[in-house]
Motif scaffolding. Structure first.
Motif, PDB file in Angstrom:
ATOM      1  N   TYR A 219      -1.657  11.420   0.636  1.00 58.05           N
ATOM      2  CA  TYR A 219      -1.220  10.737   1.845  1.00 58.05           C
ATOM      3  C   TYR A 219      -2.313   9.770   2.259  1.00 58.05           C
ATOM      4  N   ASN A 220      -1.975   8.507   2.330  1.00 60.45           N
ATOM      5  CA  ASN A 220      -2.940   7.512   2.807  1.00 60.45           C
ATOM      6  C   ASN A 220      -4.310   7.692   2.149  1.00 60.45           C
ATOM      7  N   LEU A 221      -4.295   7.891   0.840  1.00 58.32           N
ATOM      8  CA  LEU A 221      -5.489   8.037   0.005  1.00 58.32           C
ATOM      9  C   LEU A 221      -6.160   9.402   0.126  1.00 58.32           C
ATOM     10  N   ASN A 222      -5.588  10.318   0.924  1.00 58.69           N
ATOM     11  CA  ASN A 222      -6.111  11.678   1.014  1.00 58.69           C
ATOM     12  C   ASN A 222      -5.245  12.584   0.140  1.00 58.69           C
ATOM     13  N   THR A 223      -5.874  13.447  -0.651  1.00 63.89           N
ATOM     14  CA  THR A 223      -5.139  14.204  -1.661  1.00 63.89           C
ATOM     15  C   THR A 223      -5.241  15.704  -1.421  1.00 63.89           C
TER      16      THR A 223
ATOM     17  N   LEU B 232       7.067  10.703  -7.167  1.00 57.82           N
ATOM     18  CA  LEU B 232       7.626   9.594  -6.398  1.00 57.82           C
ATOM     19  C   LEU B 232       6.539   8.927  -5.569  1.00 57.82           C
ATOM     20  N   GLU B 233       6.842   7.707  -5.145  1.00 56.65           N
ATOM     21  CA  GLU B 233       5.932   6.933  -4.306  1.00 56.65           C
ATOM     22  C   GLU B 233       6.732   6.287  -3.185  1.00 56.65           C
ATOM     23  N   VAL B 234       6.115   6.205  -2.009  1.00 48.90           N
ATOM     24  CA  VAL B 234       6.718   5.519  -0.860  1.00 48.90           C
ATOM     25  C   VAL B 234       5.686   4.545  -0.318  1.00 48.90           C
ATOM     26  N   ASN B 235       6.087   3.302  -0.182  1.00 48.70           N
ATOM     27  CA  ASN B 235       5.171   2.263   0.265  1.00 48.70           C
ATOM     28  C   ASN B 235       5.193   2.090   1.777  1.00 48.70           C
ATOM     29  N   GLU B 236       4.127   1.547   2.278  1.00 52.11           N
ATOM     30  CA  GLU B 236       3.968   1.314   3.715  1.00 52.11           C
ATOM     31  C   GLU B 236       5.113   0.456   4.249  1.00 52.11           C
ATOM     32  N   GLY B 237       5.686   0.893   5.372  1.00 53.43           N
ATOM     33  CA  GLY B 237       6.732   0.127   6.033  1.00 53.43           C
ATOM     34  C   GLY B 237       8.135   0.390   5.550  1.00 53.43           C
ATOM     35  N   GLN B 238       8.285   1.204   4.517  1.00 51.56           N
ATOM     36  CA  GLN B 238       9.613   1.506   4.000  1.00 51.56           C
ATOM     37  C   GLN B 238      10.345   2.516   4.868  1.00 51.56           C
TER      38      GLN B 238
ATOM     39  N   MET C  47       0.839  -1.205   0.000  1.00 53.19           N
ATOM     40  CA  MET C  47       0.000   0.000   0.000  1.00 53.19           C
ATOM     41  C   MET C  47       0.869   1.249   0.000  1.00 53.19           C
ATOM     42  N   GLN C  48       0.504   2.231  -0.798  1.00 48.55           N
ATOM     43  CA  GLN C  48       1.242   3.490  -0.842  1.00 48.55           C
ATOM     44  C   GLN C  48       0.819   4.400   0.303  1.00 48.55           C
ATOM     45  N   VAL C  49       1.797   4.847   1.061  1.00 47.52           N
ATOM     46  CA  VAL C  49       1.551   5.822   2.114  1.00 47.52           C
ATOM     47  C   VAL C  49       1.662   7.238   1.563  1.00 47.52           C
ATOM     48  N   LEU C  50       2.525   7.408   0.570  1.00 53.31           N
ATOM     49  CA  LEU C  50       2.722   8.722  -0.045  1.00 53.31           C
ATOM     50  C   LEU C  50       2.840   8.565  -1.547  1.00 53.31           C
TER      51      LEU C  50
END
Length: 255
Positions: free
Chosen positions: A62-66, A24-30, A1-4
């Motif tokens: 962020y967490n599906l909020n834009t 860019l994209e950052v995934n959960e837990g990275q 899941m993408q956090v950002l």
């Protein structure tokens, strides 16, 4: 899941673009790192993510909020999405105690109303006690419990850094942004910080993005690295990929 997820993010000050078309994209837990020379736009990028600056154009999710082009989101709204940060220059309330600094981090989590606080109702007392207990737990995690009644300004530099991270953690984030957390630390403090960041990620199930010039810390800690230069994202990838990228070597690592 993408956090950002960031798309075409740009920030211009007058005719000067400090950040240009960042994707860019950052995934959960990275644990992700942002590196690059001074003036590359790294802290400006953090300021856009946390509502200090308003994007000139582009989207941040962020967490599906834009947040969309030109839309101003207040930092407290972004905090409610689960985003928290530290700063390049330590920003503690230095004449307040260690405990009081962490309690401030819990402010937006308080559930009681202004009237409850003014009238000292039971909901106010319950909220205060919960915040106190959680703050003490955090100070124990960061090995600062025995310093809880000391003024923040009296802590050694390395412990002030730890306190700032503890305060950021008090808001219960999902995404933690660290701006040069190892700045000013000696090698032992940096080693301890590296282990602490990794432990925080695992223990609190966080995603972490850090800006850092200490390449030994970045290469040891980060799973994905984004390289900025003149406000642009010039490369991204694993530590090995970034270290072997000719454009990155020319712009930053070769120096």
């Amino acid at each position: 899941m993408q956090v950002l997820e960031v798309k075409n993010l740009t920030k211009a000050f007058g005719g000067i673009k400090a950040v240009t078309d960042i994707n860019l994209e950052v995934n959960e837990g990275q644990i992700a790192g942002i590196i690059g020379p001074n003036g590359a736009g790294k802290t400006t990028f953090f300021n856009l993510l946390t509502g200090i600056y308003t994007p000139t154009s582009g989207n941040i999710k962020y967490n599906l909020n834009t947040t969309v082009e030109g839309k101003k989101l207040k930092p407290n709204k972004i905090s409610s999405y689960g985003i928290s940060r530290t700063f390049q220059n330590i920003r503690l309330f230095k004449e307040m105690t260690v405990l009081e600094n962490v309690l401030i981090g819990y402010h937006h989590n308080f559930k009681y109303s202004v009237a409850s606080a003014f009238l000292r109702l039971s909901s106010f007392a319950k909220g205060e006690n919960e915040a106190l207990n959680e703050a003490l737990k955090l100070l124990k995690v960061f090995n600062l419990l025995d310093k809880k009644d000391e003024l923040a300004q009296n802590l050694p530099y390395g412990e002030q850094r730890k306190l700032e991270i503890a305060r950021a953690m008090a808001s219960n984030p999902r995404l933690l942004l660290l701006d040069e957390p190892a700045a000013g630390m000696n090698p032992q403090e940096t080693n301890d910080l590296t282990e602490l960041i990794r432990w925080i990620r695992d223990e609190f199930k966080l995603t972490i993005i850090l800006i850092e010039h200490d390449m030994s810390l970045v290469m040891d800690l980060c799973e994905n690295i984004f390289v900025f230069d003149y406000g642009q994202l010039i490369a991204s990838g694993s530590p090995k990929e970034v270290q072997n990228n000719p454009q990155v070597i020319k712009a930053y690592l070769g120096a």
